[in-house]
Scaffold this motif. Structure first.
Motif, PDB file in Angstrom:
ATOM      1  N   GLY A  22       8.908   2.791   5.541  1.00 32.02           N
ATOM      2  CA  GLY A  22       8.212   2.519   4.303  1.00 32.02           C
ATOM      3  C   GLY A  22       7.313   3.335   3.825  1.00 32.02           C
ATOM      4  N   VAL A  23       6.882   4.437   4.525  1.00 34.89           N
ATOM      5  CA  VAL A  23       5.931   5.446   4.182  1.00 34.89           C
ATOM      6  C   VAL A  23       6.396   5.813   2.660  1.00 34.89           C
ATOM      7  N   ARG A  24       5.225   6.159   1.867  1.00 37.43           N
ATOM      8  CA  ARG A  24       5.844   6.322   0.341  1.00 37.43           C
ATOM      9  C   ARG A  24       5.605   7.905   0.027  1.00 37.43           C
ATOM     10  N   THR A  25       4.687   8.642   0.488  1.00 44.82           N
ATOM     11  CA  THR A  25       4.018   9.621  -0.002  1.00 44.82           C
ATOM     12  C   THR A  25       3.657  10.694   0.985  1.00 44.82           C
ATOM     13  N   VAL A  26       3.311  11.992   0.596  1.00 47.88           N
ATOM     14  CA  VAL A  26       2.731  12.903   1.615  1.00 47.88           C
ATOM     15  C   VAL A  26       1.589  13.477   1.025  1.00 47.88           C
ATOM     16  N   THR A  27       0.640  13.520   1.914  1.00 49.38           N
ATOM     17  CA  THR A  27      -0.856  14.100   1.231  1.00 49.38           C
ATOM     18  C   THR A  27      -0.877  15.851   1.232  1.00 49.38           C
ATOM     19  N   HIS A  28      -1.449  16.227   0.151  1.00 50.65           N
ATOM     20  CA  HIS A  28      -1.479  17.498  -0.187  1.00 50.65           C
ATOM     21  C   HIS A  28      -0.435  18.643   0.506  1.00 50.65           C
ATOM     22  N   LEU A  29       0.773  18.471   0.161  1.00 48.16           N
ATOM     23  CA  LEU A  29       1.864  19.413   0.656  1.00 48.16           C
ATOM     24  C   LEU A  29       1.443  20.772   1.024  1.00 48.16           C
ATOM     25  N   PHE A  30       2.150  20.990   2.258  1.00 48.72           N
ATOM     26  CA  PHE A  30       1.466  22.332   2.751  1.00 48.72           C
ATOM     27  C   PHE A  30       0.372  22.538   3.682  1.00 48.72           C
ATOM     28  N   ASN A  31      -0.639  21.859   3.089  1.00 49.30           N
ATOM     29  CA  ASN A  31      -2.026  21.614   4.046  1.00 49.30           C
ATOM     30  C   ASN A  31      -1.829  20.750   5.017  1.00 49.30           C
ATOM     31  N   ALA A  32      -2.616  21.263   6.384  1.00 53.88           N
ATOM     32  CA  ALA A  32      -2.662  20.344   7.391  1.00 53.88           C
ATOM     33  C   ALA A  32      -1.336  19.545   7.739  1.00 53.88           C
ATOM     34  N   MET A  33      -0.089  20.321   7.798  1.00 49.50           N
ATOM     35  CA  MET A  33       0.779  19.603   8.304  1.00 49.50           C
ATOM     36  C   MET A  33       1.817  20.485   9.040  1.00 49.50           C
ATOM     37  N   SER A  34       2.895  20.016   9.972  1.00 52.42           N
ATOM     38  CA  SER A  34       3.820  20.999  10.518  1.00 52.42           C
ATOM     39  C   SER A  34       4.664  21.687   9.230  1.00 52.42           C
ATOM     40  N   PRO A  35       4.800  23.027   9.191  1.00 51.65           N
ATOM     41  CA  PRO A  35       5.429  23.816   8.228  1.00 51.65           C
ATOM     42  C   PRO A  35       6.964  23.710   8.496  1.00 51.65           C
ATOM     43  N   LEU A  36       7.562  24.205   7.160  1.00 55.58           N
ATOM     44  CA  LEU A  36       9.185  24.269   7.277  1.00 55.58           C
ATOM     45  C   LEU A  36       9.716  25.287   8.138  1.00 55.58           C
ATOM     46  N   GLY A  37      10.355  24.952   9.066  1.00 52.24           N
ATOM     47  CA  GLY A  37      10.960  26.098  10.125  1.00 52.24           C
ATOM     48  C   GLY A  37      12.560  25.830   9.777  1.00 52.24           C
ATOM     49  N   HIS A  38      13.258  27.132  10.316  1.00 56.19           N
ATOM     50  CA  HIS A  38      14.501  26.886   9.733  1.00 56.19           C
ATOM     51  C   HIS A  38      15.517  26.128  11.097  1.00 56.19           C
ATOM     52  N   ARG A  39      14.627  25.853  12.162  1.00 56.94           N
ATOM     53  CA  ARG A  39      15.240  24.982  13.198  1.00 56.94           C
ATOM     54  C   ARG A  39      14.659  23.660  13.200  1.00 56.94           C
ATOM     55  N   PHE A  63       0.954  -1.054   0.171  1.00 53.51           N
ATOM     56  CA  PHE A  63       0.009  -0.078  -0.173  1.00 53.51           C
ATOM     57  C   PHE A  63       0.909   1.223   0.035  1.00 53.51           C
ATOM     58  N   MET A  64       0.340   2.589  -0.673  1.00 54.31           N
ATOM     59  CA  MET A  64       1.034   3.821  -0.303  1.00 54.31           C
ATOM     60  C   MET A  64       0.660   3.995   1.062  1.00 54.31           C
ATOM     61  N   VAL A  65       1.426   4.347   1.858  1.00 56.59           N
ATOM     62  CA  VAL A  65       1.269   4.724   3.078  1.00 56.59           C
ATOM     63  C   VAL A  65       1.775   6.231   3.079  1.00 56.59           C
ATOM     64  N   SER A  66       0.798   7.163   3.344  1.00 60.71           N
ATOM     65  CA  SER A  66       1.301   8.535   3.148  1.00 60.71           C
ATOM     66  C   SER A  66       0.860   9.564   4.538  1.00 60.71           C
ATOM     67  N   LEU A  67       1.947  10.275   4.753  1.00 61.84           N
ATOM     68  CA  LEU A  67       1.719  11.287   5.756  1.00 61.84           C
ATOM     69  C   LEU A  67       0.983  12.421   5.310  1.00 61.84           C
ATOM     70  N   GLY A  68       0.252  12.473   6.479  1.00 56.72           N
ATOM     71  CA  GLY A  68      -0.805  13.676   6.217  1.00 56.72           C
ATOM     72  C   GLY A  68      -1.471  14.233   7.390  1.00 56.72           C
ATOM     73  N   HIS A  69      -2.008  15.399   7.480  1.00 55.41           N
ATOM     74  CA  HIS A  69      -2.680  15.901   8.710  1.00 55.41           C
ATOM     75  C   HIS A  69      -2.141  15.349   9.922  1.00 55.41           C
ATOM     76  N   THR A  70      -0.740  15.866  10.105  1.00 53.94           N
ATOM     77  CA  THR A  70       0.003  15.570  11.309  1.00 53.94           C
ATOM     78  C   THR A  70       0.862  16.967  11.763  1.00 53.94           C
ATOM     79  N   ASP A  71       1.252  16.866  12.840  1.00 47.81           N
ATOM     80  CA  ASP A  71       1.928  18.067  13.345  1.00 47.81           C
ATOM     81  C   ASP A  71       3.268  17.536  13.717  1.00 47.81           C
ATOM     82  N   THR A  72       3.651  16.286  13.246  1.00 51.03           N
ATOM     83  CA  THR A  72       4.904  15.600  13.644  1.00 51.03           C
ATOM     84  C   THR A  72       6.169  16.372  13.233  1.00 51.03           C
ATOM     85  N   THR A  73       7.514  15.973  13.789  1.00 48.77           N
ATOM     86  CA  THR A  73       8.563  16.556  13.308  1.00 48.77           C
ATOM     87  C   THR A  73       9.433  15.892  12.019  1.00 48.77           C
TER      88      THR A  73
END
Length: 386
Positions: free
Chosen positions: A212-229, A191-201
């Motif tokens: 084995g996670v293969r994909t990321v669901t709708h980039l930028f939306n409903a996920m922890s953002p890109l920070g410099h640290r 299966f395609m296991v996808s990270l999404g709707h997550t606040d993880t690091t």
């Protein structure tokens, strides 16, 4: 009449190169070749495209509804058939109808309807995308927080029951409610296991990618953002080469500048591919609909809850391709690949879909030179004509 047919009179994009003064030859449901017109055999059944373009069919791995049907509200073969038919009008020849977070009973009914749809050979139906309910409440978006919960053994068993049925299956999960071991078990099943709707690091996302996670669901939306640290899930999606990444190309969910930055930043071999995240409004004049008992409003190209939270997208695949080409300045070839070759790669289908090559499925779209729709073909059968 010969089973072998040739589409003539159009420029052909095979997924890599353009072919001029050539014909797309197919027999039954498979492509045989792209042949110069001078080499077409006598007696072959010719179909004149009367100008325009022939391109690989679009593949959408996140489709919540269409044609007035929302999968969460209608878990039937007829509903799945309507969703697939609605999106075929906009060039989508293969898709994963997507169930937004719901009860176990609704999920079970959806899986059974999907199995029956596969048995009946619903045109365009690949399998299912279960977007939840094992997500993060902190990044729930329009998902009902009362239905979000940890993954249990019964959930895994339900998904594993689809293993030898669907051509593809996608499960969006959050590490907050799914262990790395559970994710690995599903990934190992294909299966395609996808990270999404997550606040993880970033580090946790990397651990799940290694599991084995293969994909990321709708980039930028409903996920922890890109920070410099803390690069977050966005940083992981762009930095980790094994991850394939979906993005909504409507200019509403993600600003064009952010899309451009992501495209330039993405490490390979994983690619960024287009998803519509479309709802039941596609192909209709609906002004509102219901999700989990809550009204979703359609205004100015947006679908929102009453509080303004985005709830899916009001865009189809050919419109997404046009947006990627015009608003992002991408070559049309790359915009087309984002809607065909790259999702095929993410879904383990690159050996038969996403390009016009000998032996591949005869899934293709006829467009005008201005990227308007003319007709859609699935498995060598014309399913839509403008």
């Amino acid at each position: 009449m010969s089973m072998t047919k040739a589409i003539t009179g159009a420029r052909i994009f095979d997924g890599t190169s353009w072919h001029e003064d050539a014909a797309l030859v197919f027999k039954g449901s498979r492509i045989e070749a792209i042949r110069p017109m001078a080499e077409l055999p006598e007696g072959i059944d010719r179909i004149d495209a009367e100008g325009g373009l022939i391109v690989p069919g679009f593949i959408d791995l996140q489709v919540n509804g269409g044609g007035g049907v929302l999968l969460n509200e209608e878990q039937t073969v007829a509903g799945l058939r309507q969703i697939c038919a609605a999106h075929a009008k906009f060039g989508t020849t293969a898709l994963l109808p997507t169930l937004i977070t719901d009860t176990y009973e609704i999920t079970s009914r959806t899986v059974e309807a999907g199995k029956q749809a596969k048995t009946e050979g619903v045109p365009g139906f690949l399998g299912l995308h279960l977007e939840g309910p094992h997500l993060s409440v902190a990044r729930k978006g329009a998902h009902d927080p009362n239905l979000i919960r940890p993954m249990e053994e019964k959930d895994i068993e339900l998904m594993l029951s689809c293993r030898d049925v669907f051509d593809a299956m996608m499960i969006t999960i959050a590490p907050e409610n799914v262990t790395a071991e559970q994710a690995a078990r599903l990934a190992q099943a294909g299966f395609m296991v996808s990270l999404g709707h997550t606040d993880t690091t970033y580090e946790v996302a990397k651990t799940y990618a290694e599991a084995g996670v293969r994909t990321v669901t709708h980039l930028f939306n409903a996920m922890s953002p890109l920070g410099h640290r803390e690069p977050g899930v966005v940083g992981a999606a762009l930095d980790i080469g094994s991850l394939h990444v979906g993005i909504i190309a409507d200019g509403i969910h993600v600003h064009p500048a952010a899309m451009g930055v992501a495209l330039r930043a993405k490490n390979g071999p994983g690619r960024i591919f287009i998803v519509t995240d479309a709802m039941s409004t596609i192909g209709t004049d609906m002004k509102s609909f219901t999700l989990n008992g809550r009204e979703i409003l359609r205004r100015d190209g947006r679908l929102t809850l009453a509080d303004g939270t985005l709830a899916g997208a009001d865009i189809d695949m050919i419109s997404s391709v046009r947006f990627a080409h015009a608003a992002l300045g991408l070559p049309i070839e790359e915009a087309l690949r984002m809607a065909s070759a790259y999702p095929a790669e993410a879904a383990y289908l690159a050996d038969r879909k996403g390009a016009l090559k000998p032996g591949f499925d005869a899934d293709f779209v006829l467009l005008t030179a201005e990227l308007g729709m003319k007709s859609t073909w699935i498995g060598g059968v014309k399913v839509h004509q403008e």
